[in-house]
Design a protein around this motif. Structure first.
Motif, PDB file in Angstrom:
ATOM      1  N   LEU A   1      51.017  40.877  43.303  1.00  0.00           N
ATOM      2  CA  LEU A   1      50.506  41.968  42.461  1.00  0.00           C
ATOM      3  C   LEU A   1      50.211  41.489  41.046  1.00  0.00           C
ATOM      4  O   LEU A   1      49.217  41.902  40.421  1.00  0.00           O
ATOM      5  CB  LEU A   1      51.515  43.110  42.424  1.00  0.00           C
ATOM      6  CG  LEU A   1      51.778  43.841  43.747  1.00  0.00           C
ATOM      7  CD1 LEU A   1      52.770  44.977  43.518  1.00  0.00           C
ATOM      8  CD2 LEU A   1      50.493  44.380  44.348  1.00  0.00           C
ATOM      9  N   THR A   2      51.068  40.610  40.522  1.00  0.00           N
ATOM     10  CA  THR A   2      50.841  40.080  39.181  1.00  0.00           C
ATOM     11  C   THR A   2      49.600  39.205  39.140  1.00  0.00           C
ATOM     12  O   THR A   2      48.773  39.307  38.221  1.00  0.00           O
ATOM     13  CB  THR A   2      52.072  39.278  38.724  1.00  0.00           C
ATOM     14  OG1 THR A   2      53.233  40.107  38.787  1.00  0.00           O
ATOM     15  CG2 THR A   2      51.894  38.779  37.302  1.00  0.00           C
ATOM     16  N   ILE A   3      49.425  38.350  40.137  1.00  0.00           N
ATOM     17  CA  ILE A   3      48.243  37.481  40.185  1.00  0.00           C
ATOM     18  C   ILE A   3      46.968  38.311  40.257  1.00  0.00           C
ATOM     19  O   ILE A   3      45.949  37.997  39.618  1.00  0.00           O
ATOM     20  CB  ILE A   3      48.349  36.520  41.376  1.00  0.00           C
ATOM     21  CG1 ILE A   3      49.496  35.530  41.155  1.00  0.00           C
ATOM     22  CG2 ILE A   3      47.049  35.780  41.603  1.00  0.00           C
ATOM     23  CD1 ILE A   3      49.792  34.658  42.361  1.00  0.00           C
ATOM     24  N   VAL A   4      47.006  39.370  41.012  1.00  0.00           N
ATOM     25  CA  VAL A   4      45.806  40.194  41.207  1.00  0.00           C
ATOM     26  C   VAL A   4      45.445  40.945  39.930  1.00  0.00           C
ATOM     27  O   VAL A   4      44.259  41.072  39.587  1.00  0.00           O
ATOM     28  CB  VAL A   4      46.040  41.172  42.375  1.00  0.00           C
ATOM     29  CG1 VAL A   4      44.930  42.210  42.445  1.00  0.00           C
ATOM     30  CG2 VAL A   4      46.132  40.413  43.687  1.00  0.00           C
ATOM     31  N   ASP A   5      46.434  41.433  39.196  1.00  0.00           N
ATOM     32  CA  ASP A   5      46.154  42.304  38.053  1.00  0.00           C
ATOM     33  C   ASP A   5      45.811  41.547  36.776  1.00  0.00           C
ATOM     34  O   ASP A   5      45.145  42.101  35.898  1.00  0.00           O
ATOM     35  CB  ASP A   5      47.352  43.222  37.788  1.00  0.00           C
ATOM     36  CG  ASP A   5      47.449  44.343  38.813  1.00  0.00           C
ATOM     37  OD1 ASP A   5      46.497  44.496  39.603  1.00  0.00           O
ATOM     38  OD2 ASP A   5      48.464  45.056  38.832  1.00  0.00           O
ATOM     39  N   ILE A   6      46.283  40.298  36.634  1.00  0.00           N
ATOM     40  CA  ILE A   6      45.973  39.550  35.421  1.00  0.00           C
ATOM     41  C   ILE A   6      44.682  38.762  35.622  1.00  0.00           C
ATOM     42  O   ILE A   6      44.105  38.752  36.717  1.00  0.00           O
ATOM     43  CB  ILE A   6      47.128  38.607  35.031  1.00  0.00           C
ATOM     44  CG1 ILE A   6      47.252  37.469  36.055  1.00  0.00           C
ATOM     45  CG2 ILE A   6      48.429  39.375  34.892  1.00  0.00           C
ATOM     46  CD1 ILE A   6      48.233  36.399  35.657  1.00  0.00           C
ATOM     47  N   ARG A   7      44.233  38.093  34.579  1.00  0.00           N
ATOM     48  CA  ARG A   7      43.039  37.253  34.676  1.00  0.00           C
ATOM     49  C   ARG A   7      43.436  35.856  35.132  1.00  0.00           C
ATOM     50  O   ARG A   7      43.404  34.890  34.364  1.00  0.00           O
ATOM     51  CB  ARG A   7      42.326  37.210  33.333  1.00  0.00           C
ATOM     52  CG  ARG A   7      41.775  38.555  32.898  1.00  0.00           C
ATOM     53  CD  ARG A   7      40.995  38.461  31.608  1.00  0.00           C
ATOM     54  NE  ARG A   7      40.414  39.748  31.250  1.00  0.00           N
ATOM     55  CZ  ARG A   7      39.683  39.967  30.165  1.00  0.00           C
ATOM     56  NH1 ARG A   7      39.447  38.963  29.318  1.00  0.00           N
ATOM     57  NH2 ARG A   7      39.188  41.163  29.911  1.00  0.00           N
ATOM     58  N   SER A   8      43.804  35.759  36.372  1.00  0.00           N
ATOM     59  CA  SER A   8      44.316  34.503  36.922  1.00  0.00           C
ATOM     60  C   SER A   8      43.169  33.618  37.389  1.00  0.00           C
ATOM     61  O   SER A   8      42.033  34.065  37.552  1.00  0.00           O
ATOM     62  CB  SER A   8      45.271  34.790  38.078  1.00  0.00           C
ATOM     63  OG  SER A   8      44.634  35.587  39.059  1.00  0.00           O
ATOM     64  N   ALA A   9      43.495  32.356  37.639  1.00  0.00           N
ATOM     65  CA  ALA A   9      42.505  31.407  38.130  1.00  0.00           C
ATOM     66  C   ALA A   9      42.098  31.761  39.556  1.00  0.00           C
ATOM     67  O   ALA A   9      42.853  32.385  40.306  1.00  0.00           O
ATOM     68  CB  ALA A   9      43.071  29.992  38.062  1.00  0.00           C
ATOM     69  N   SER A  10      40.914  31.343  39.947  1.00  0.00           N
ATOM     70  CA  SER A  10      40.399  31.677  41.280  1.00  0.00           C
ATOM     71  C   SER A  10      41.272  31.085  42.383  1.00  0.00           C
ATOM     72  O   SER A  10      41.510  31.712  43.410  1.00  0.00           O
ATOM     73  CB  SER A  10      38.958  31.193  41.415  1.00  0.00           C
ATOM     74  OG  SER A  10      38.882  29.785  41.216  1.00  0.00           O
TER      75      SER A  10
END
Length: 815
Positions: A325-334
């Motif tokens: 959920l954190t990876i999806v909601d932040i501006r994470s790398a592809s």
């Protein structure tokens, strides 16, 4: 002689008095018995055999408690209140003990304060004004009391403190956050969390202490501090900006938890402090949303958590899910987002149904933003369709429909059709509607589209959308090269089963239009179809006589028979006999049709071939290939037909999607009224789009779901009183765009409707530019307006379809 008698009587009287006194002695003793102690009261209540006996015990004891309160027995007051609290926990009224709680809290004795604060937490709340009376007592105990008393005061404040109390005691709680005792600091953090939830404007007071408390090693204090910072960031933009500076510190705490562990006593199934990990991940998700620098700082630690967490335990799965959920909601790398999708894919293989459900729900959220990554798990998602659990199969169906695109439409439709044959009854409507919508959007060829709709109608005809019959007839009518193929397929399906009413209606319409092709042996089948005229008439007569046929189905069939009178070359006597039977039918619609058709035979037989000629072909805006177009990426779009500029303007008004009345395709349209001076209805379409200067009609909100609102505004041009201009406005206040938005409308047969082209098909999120569409409704009879709307769109990664009816129009719209 009398003296002995008198003496004996005296002795008997004295004995009776002694007996009466002995009998009354237990009663007197019973009346003055002291009240029970708490353990004795619990034993007696538990030993009661009936509810009436239990109520009797409690009523007697409550009477003793009231008497003790009135007498003011200070040393025993806390014992009486303890019993009253137990009675309250059993569900009996105990409001008369509220003031006693205040007296005990004000007492200097710790035993009194302990029971008093407990009573305040149970008996007092914001609805009673009495709770404000303990504000001064809590303030005194926080500033002068010992640690146990301060702990009691903080617990009470965090349990039942109202907004007024929180404002009065915020500074005291702030001072408690910096006390040297870990016990007091932990209690103060919990009280601060309660204060922020009650009064968010107090957030500025707690910003400095929170930054210091992040350096704590005490587990309870650190856990409470993370919770407090989360509440502050959710409620205050200033706090969110302030705490983005501590992201590196949070990242370091999380890395320490993952790599070396924080405290062995807080590990669960080999996972180092999963509760603290989840709290930190949730806070990082809030801090990293829409912030590039913070997201970049937490990418590495999120990758470490995702790769080093054990998935064999439920605690590890909880940490991984929060990581996703954190990876999806932040501006994470592809690459990190692909890793998150792969974690959810592994969740789909878990034996725990709850974990599989969570994975399906999360993938449904990601299907719009990371479509290609989710597509890799399509086989596993399709396998979940066969789950016996209804909630799992429903989620798998929604995700499968969201994964359909132009490249996998054939394989996915085959899987969904297989599921449609065996799925539970409550899922059939959703599955059938989803297949039809997917075929409408991504059909590679017309023939495949026709075959798909026919297969759905054959399998679950009773569960399809209301417009399935109209869509298929329009599709077949526009494919001239497939007329023979379609009529042969439908005839065979009709001969095999007449129970699926939508399929029977389409087949009857098609046989009526193209029945002559059944006899020409031009069907594109491996085995040529040998059909005689009598066989076709017998099949249609069987439909008319079947108890399964609906009135609308009989209407289609009766019209088909009438049209076959001009398609077949044989004698029409049999058709005339069948039609004449329904001239006395109880159903008014069928009776009217039969009478009109009989009149055609008797009076206007010379006009019958012209009246019953084939429906004109639906013209296209561009060329459309059939089998030759299978290799093209561009899918066939049936919506081009309704946007054709070559379609006559009058057809736009008369071509109604009659969802309200369910009329057949051959029902005669209402007569067009000559409302213009030139005597032509074409002037109706040339009205200016600007709003005329007329009295305003109040607008109407007709739809509101998950941030999407549909509002209708109305204008009646003075020069044409029978005309109503309806402007439908779609507004989206949610955080996700609404895409592929389509609004369709239907009115009763006494009205005429024209839908203008909408201003777009995407409603931007968070109150962006709305979509508008104009509906022109002609109401010559000034009847009360009824409108049925069908909305189809994609929102939050899900395909949504809503059908609802609007009745409560303002009287000014139709009177």
């Amino acid at each position: 002689m009398r003296r002995p008698t008198e003496e004996s009587e005296t002795r008997q009287s004295a004995g009776a008095v002694r007996k009466a006194c002995k009998g009354a002695e237990p009663e007197t003793r019973r009346m003055v018995l002291p009240s029970l102690k708490l353990p004795e009261l619990i034993r007696e209540i538990r030993g009661a055999k009936t509810q009436a006996q239990e109520r009797e015990i409690i009523q007697k004891e409550c009477a003793h408690i009231r008497a003790a309160f009135r007498e003011g027995d200070a040393p025993q007051r806390h014992r009486q209140l303890a019993k009253l609290l137990y009675v309250h926990m059993l569900g009996y009224p105990a409001h008369f003990g509220q003031m006693e709680c205040l007296k005990l809290i004000a007492s200097p004795r710790f035993t009194d304060k302990r029971v008093g604060y407990l009573g305040a937490m149970l008996l007092l709340d914001e609805r009673q004004d009495a709770h404000l009376l303990i504000t001064n007592s809590i303030k005194n105990d926080l500033s002068q009391g010992t640690q146990p008393v301060q702990g009691l005061a903080l617990c009470t404040l965090s349990t039942m403190g109202s907004a007024e109390i929180c404002r009065d005691l915020a500074n005291e709680v702030e001072r408690m956050l910096l006390r040297p005792s870990p016990y007091i600091r932990k209690k103060a953090v919990l009280a601060a969390v309660h204060m922020i939830r009650k009064v968010p404007e107090l957030s500025d007071i707690f910003l400095p202490p929170c930054t210091q408390l992040l350096h704590e090693r005490h587990h309870g204090i650190l856990m409470g501090t993370i919770t407090l910072i989360t509440e502050l960031c959710e409620r205050s933009p200033a706090a969110l900006t302030h705490f983005r500076r501590v992201v590196p510190q949070l990242v370091q705490i999380l890395r320490t938890l993952v790599m070396s562990g924080y405290s062995a006593e807080h590990s669960v199934s080999g996972i180092s402090d999963p509760f603290l990990q989840v709290k930190i991940l949730r806070l990082l998700r809030i801090l990293g949303q829409n912030h590039e620098e913070s997201s970049e700082a937490m990418n590495d630690v999120l990758a470490q958590v995702a790769t080093n967490t054990d998935t064999s335990r439920n605690a590890g799965n909880a940490v991984l899910y929060e990581t996703v959920l954190t990876i999806v909601d932040i501006r994470s790398a592809s690459g990190l987002r692909v890793l998150a999708v792969n974690i959810l894919g592994r969740f789909l293989l878990n034996s725990d149904k709850n974990i599989r459900y969570v994975a399906l729900t999360s993938l449904l959220r990601l299907v719009q933003s990371d479509h290609s990554a989710v597509q890799r798990h399509r086989p596993t998602v399709v396998e979940c369709l066969r789950e016996p659990d209804a909630s799992l199969s429903r989620r798998a169906l929604e995700l499968s429909l969201a994964l359909v695109n132009s490249s996998n439409i054939r394989s996915m439709t085959q899987e969904l059709q297989g599921f449609l044959e065996s799925c539970p009854a409550d899922l059939r409507a959703d599955c059938a509607s989803g297949i039809l919508l997917a075929a409408e959007r991504f059909a590679p060829t017309k023939r495949w589209h026709i075959d798909t709709i026919m297969q759905v109608l054959t399998t679950a005809g009773a569960h399809v959308r209301d417009d399935a019959v109209a869509n298929l007839t329009q599709l077949i009518g526009g494919a001239e090269e497939l007329h023979a193929y379609s009529v042969c397929r439908l005839y065979n399906a009709l001969a095999a089963d007449i129970s699926q009413q939508p399929l029977v209606q389409v087949a009857a319409w098609c046989i009526g239009e193209y029945g002559d092709l059944l006899l020409s042996e031009s069907c594109e089948e491996t085995e040529p179809l040998q059909v005689q005229e009598e066989e076709v008439l017998t099949l249609l007569e069987k439909i008319l006589q079947s108890h399964l046929s609906l009135p609308a189905t009989r209407g289609y069939t009766l019209t088909a028979l009438m049209k076959l009178s001009t398609r077949f070359l044989g004698d029409n006597n049999r058709i005339r006999q069948i039609v004449s039977i329904y001239g006395s039918c109880l159903d008014i619609e069928l009776q009217q049709r039969a009478v009109e058709y009989n009149a055609l035979f008797r009076k206007y037989d010379h006009m019958r071939p012209a009246i019953l000629e084939k429906m004109p072909l639906v013209e296209h805006g561009g060329p459309q290939e059939d089998e030759a177009g299978e290799g093209k990426e561009e899918p066939w779009n049936p919506n081009r037909e309704s946007q054709s500029p070559t379609k006559p303007p009058t057809a736009n008004i008369l071509d109604l999607l009659d969802l309200l009345d369910g009329a057949s395709g051959d029902a005669q349209p209402p007569p067009v009224l000559d409302l213009m001076p030139g005597g032509s209805l074409l002037h109706l379409l040339d009205l200016p789009s600007t709003t005329p200067s007329v009295a305003p009609i109040p607008a109407l909100k007709v739809f509101d779901r998950e941030g999407l609102q549909i509002n209708l505004s109305f204008v009646r041009p003075p020069e044409i009183p029978a005309l109503l201009l309806i402007t439908a406005t779609a507004i989206n206040t949610s955080k996700s765009d609404v895409t592929h938005f389509v609004c369709q409308a239907a009115v009763p047969k006494s009205f005429q409707l024209q839908l203008q082209i909408p201003s777009g098909d995407t409603v931007p999120a968070q109150g962006g530019p709305p979509i508008t569409q104009v509906l022109r409704v002609l109401n010559p009879n000034k009847a009360p307006l009824r409108l049925r709307l069908r909305l189809t769109y994609n929102h939050f990664g899900q395909s949504v379809q809503e059908i609802f009816e609007v009745k409560d129009f303002p009287p000014d719209t139709w009177q």
